[in-house]
Write a protein that holds these residues in place. Structure first.
Motif, PDB file in Angstrom:
ATOM      1  N   VAL A 121       0.849  -1.193   0.000  1.00  0.00           N
ATOM      2  CA  VAL A 121       0.000   0.000   0.000  1.00  0.00           C
ATOM      3  C   VAL A 121       0.887   1.247   0.000  1.00  0.00           C
ATOM      4  O   VAL A 121       1.999   1.237   0.530  1.00  0.00           O
ATOM      5  CB  VAL A 121      -0.946   0.053   1.226  1.00  0.00           C
ATOM      6  N   TYR A 122       0.377   2.307  -0.620  1.00  0.00           N
ATOM      7  CA  TYR A 122       0.968   3.629  -0.475  1.00  0.00           C
ATOM      8  C   TYR A 122       0.356   4.223   0.786  1.00  0.00           C
ATOM      9  O   TYR A 122      -0.864   4.141   0.993  1.00  0.00           O
ATOM     10  CB  TYR A 122       0.617   4.520  -1.662  1.00  0.00           C
ATOM     11  N   THR A 123       1.163   4.840   1.622  1.00  0.00           N
ATOM     12  CA  THR A 123       0.613   5.305   2.887  1.00  0.00           C
ATOM     13  C   THR A 123       1.402   6.454   3.485  1.00  0.00           C
ATOM     14  O   THR A 123       2.530   6.764   3.057  1.00  0.00           O
ATOM     15  CB  THR A 123       0.546   4.144   3.906  1.00  0.00           C
ATOM     16  N   CYS A 124       0.804   7.071   4.494  1.00  0.00           N
ATOM     17  CA  CYS A 124       1.440   8.117   5.286  1.00  0.00           C
ATOM     18  C   CYS A 124       0.521   8.345   6.488  1.00  0.00           C
ATOM     19  O   CYS A 124      -0.669   8.012   6.434  1.00  0.00           O
ATOM     20  CB  CYS A 124       1.587   9.402   4.472  1.00  0.00           C
ATOM     21  N   LEU A 125       1.063   8.885   7.564  1.00  0.00           N
ATOM     22  CA  LEU A 125       0.263   9.170   8.756  1.00  0.00           C
ATOM     23  C   LEU A 125       0.014  10.670   8.875  1.00  0.00           C
ATOM     24  O   LEU A 125       0.889  11.485   8.549  1.00  0.00           O
ATOM     25  CB  LEU A 125       0.961   8.666  10.014  1.00  0.00           C
ATOM     26  N   TYR A 126      -1.177  11.012   9.367  1.00  0.00           N
ATOM     27  CA  TYR A 126      -1.573  12.411   9.498  1.00  0.00           C
ATOM     28  C   TYR A 126      -2.304  12.646  10.825  1.00  0.00           C
ATOM     29  O   TYR A 126      -2.847  11.723  11.432  1.00  0.00           O
ATOM     30  CB  TYR A 126      -2.552  12.804   8.378  1.00  0.00           C
ATOM     31  N   ARG A 127      -2.322  13.921  11.198  1.00  0.00           N
ATOM     32  CA  ARG A 127      -3.123  14.338  12.340  1.00  0.00           C
ATOM     33  C   ARG A 127      -3.581  15.780  12.118  1.00  0.00           C
ATOM     34  O   ARG A 127      -2.833  16.603  11.583  1.00  0.00           O
ATOM     35  CB  ARG A 127      -2.309  14.255  13.630  1.00  0.00           C
ATOM     36  N   TRP A 128      -4.830  16.047  12.497  1.00  0.00           N
ATOM     37  CA  TRP A 128      -5.319  17.419  12.440  1.00  0.00           C
ATOM     38  C   TRP A 128      -4.959  18.113  13.749  1.00  0.00           C
ATOM     39  O   TRP A 128      -5.291  17.626  14.830  1.00  0.00           O
ATOM     40  CB  TRP A 128      -6.828  17.456  12.237  1.00  0.00           C
ATOM     41  N   GLU A 129      -4.262  19.232  13.644  1.00  0.00           N
ATOM     42  CA  GLU A 129      -3.853  19.991  14.822  1.00  0.00           C
ATOM     43  C   GLU A 129      -4.168  21.463  14.614  1.00  0.00           C
ATOM     44  O   GLU A 129      -3.683  22.076  13.661  1.00  0.00           O
ATOM     45  CB  GLU A 129      -2.348  19.823  15.089  1.00  0.00           C
ATOM     46  N   GLU A 130      -5.013  21.987  15.480  1.00  0.00           N
ATOM     47  CA  GLU A 130      -5.396  23.401  15.430  1.00  0.00           C
ATOM     48  C   GLU A 130      -5.899  23.803  14.045  1.00  0.00           C
ATOM     49  O   GLU A 130      -5.537  24.857  13.500  1.00  0.00           O
ATOM     50  CB  GLU A 130      -4.208  24.287  15.848  1.00  0.00           C
ATOM     51  N   GLY A 131      -6.717  22.937  13.467  1.00  0.00           N
ATOM     52  CA  GLY A 131      -7.342  23.240  12.185  1.00  0.00           C
ATOM     53  C   GLY A 131      -6.469  23.025  10.975  1.00  0.00           C
ATOM     54  O   GLY A 131      -6.891  23.301   9.849  1.00  0.00           O
ATOM     55  N   TYR A 139       5.871   9.993   2.584  1.00  0.00           N
ATOM     56  CA  TYR A 139       5.053   9.090   1.783  1.00  0.00           C
ATOM     57  C   TYR A 139       5.892   7.830   1.537  1.00  0.00           C
ATOM     58  O   TYR A 139       7.097   7.912   1.290  1.00  0.00           O
ATOM     59  CB  TYR A 139       4.710   9.714   0.434  1.00  0.00           C
ATOM     60  N   GLU A 140       5.253   6.665   1.584  1.00  0.00           N
ATOM     61  CA  GLU A 140       6.003   5.444   1.346  1.00  0.00           C
ATOM     62  C   GLU A 140       5.117   4.337   0.792  1.00  0.00           C
ATOM     63  O   GLU A 140       3.896   4.392   0.878  1.00  0.00           O
ATOM     64  CB  GLU A 140       6.680   4.967   2.636  1.00  0.00           C
ATOM     65  N   VAL A 141       5.754   3.345   0.211  1.00  0.00           N
ATOM     66  CA  VAL A 141       5.064   2.144  -0.229  1.00  0.00           C
ATOM     67  C   VAL A 141       5.600   1.008   0.641  1.00  0.00           C
ATOM     68  O   VAL A 141       6.811   0.837   0.790  1.00  0.00           O
ATOM     69  CB  VAL A 141       5.289   1.871  -1.732  1.00  0.00           C
ATOM     70  N   VAL A 142       4.678   0.261   1.245  1.00  0.00           N
ATOM     71  CA  VAL A 142       5.070  -0.731   2.241  1.00  0.00           C
ATOM     72  C   VAL A 142       4.108  -1.917   2.187  1.00  0.00           C
ATOM     73  O   VAL A 142       2.949  -1.777   1.774  1.00  0.00           O
ATOM     74  CB  VAL A 142       5.060  -0.076   3.646  1.00  0.00           C
TER      75      VAL A 142
END
Length: 244
Positions: A121-131, A139-142
């Protein structure tokens, strides 16, 4: 401010018209019809129904990948054509970023997973912080199994989305999703949405991050299977001439 969003980077074809203050219209086609046959008519209907002319667009935001090589090229070719004919600025939006925009202001960790074939899968981690959407890594493929292991170690409430989410959940330990730590977004929000592409594109547009029809580039994280097979047979830079 009017932004046309386009995403054909997966089996879903979607287009949306975003005014700065509201979503004017959105079309989503999720039945694996060839995108080339549907995208132009979809955009035409979208603009007609919203009473918008192409010359009124301030920008076209298009998903540039990662994802389906053919799908990405179709969406980008459409966007480039509009830009060339009407002089409309382009905004290239990463597919993973756009998926994370589907869960705007979500308080949990967000993990888009796009099927890269071969169990990856192509993937990445995210978080919403202060809008603001914060990308927490590269970005990576793993391998889906490897991503599942990483999410387990994080021991944090995480929302998966994208067409590769099922590959990741299949690799998770039995009973884990039921404990509420790792879940898949509702199917309406788990798939690509052109409105999210347009929303992400609007931010870049306002920050002056635009391209034209000649400068925009797809975001490929690896070579296509056909290219890899070609190099396997002929070597890098091989033309195939004289090789039989």
């Amino acid at each position: 401010m009017k932004i046309l969003g386009i995403d054909t980077s997966s089996a879903v074809a979607t287009a949306a018209l975003l005014h700065e203050d509201r979503l004017a219209a959105e079309f989503v086609l999720n039945n694996r019809h060839p995108h080339l046959e549907k995208l132009i008519s979809m955009i035409d209907r979208l603009l007609t129904d919203s009473g918008t002319e192409l010359k009124e667009l301030d920008a076209v935001a298009v998903a540039v990948g990662p994802g389906s090589f053919t799908g990405i090229r179709i969406g980008m070719a459409c966007a480039q054509g509009l830009s060339h004919v009407y002089g409309i600025p382009l905004v290239g939006v990463n597919t993973l970023d756009a998926l994370a925009y589907n869960l705007m202001h979500c308080g949990d960790l967000i993990c888009p997973a796009v099927d890269a074939q071969r169990g990856e899968v192509y993937t990445c981690l995210y978080r919403w912080e202060e809008g603001e959407l914060k990308r927490l890594g590269n970005y990576e493929v793993v391998k889906a199994e490897k991503l599942a292991e990483r999410l387990l170690k994080l021991d944090e409430k995480t929302i998966l989305l994208g067409d590769g989410a099922g590959l990741v959940t299949a690799a998770l330990s039995e009973g884990l999703p039921a404990r509420g730590r790792i879940n898949v977004a509702h199917r309406v929000f788990a798939m690509p949405r052109a409105s999210s592409v347009a929303a992400a594109g609007l931010k870049d547009f306002l920050n002056g991050k635009t391209w034209n029809c000649f400068s925009i580039r797809p975001f490929y994280m690896r070579k296509s299977h056909a290219e890899e097979k070609w190099e396997e047979r002929y070597g890098k830079g091989g033309t195939g001439k004289g090789n039989h």
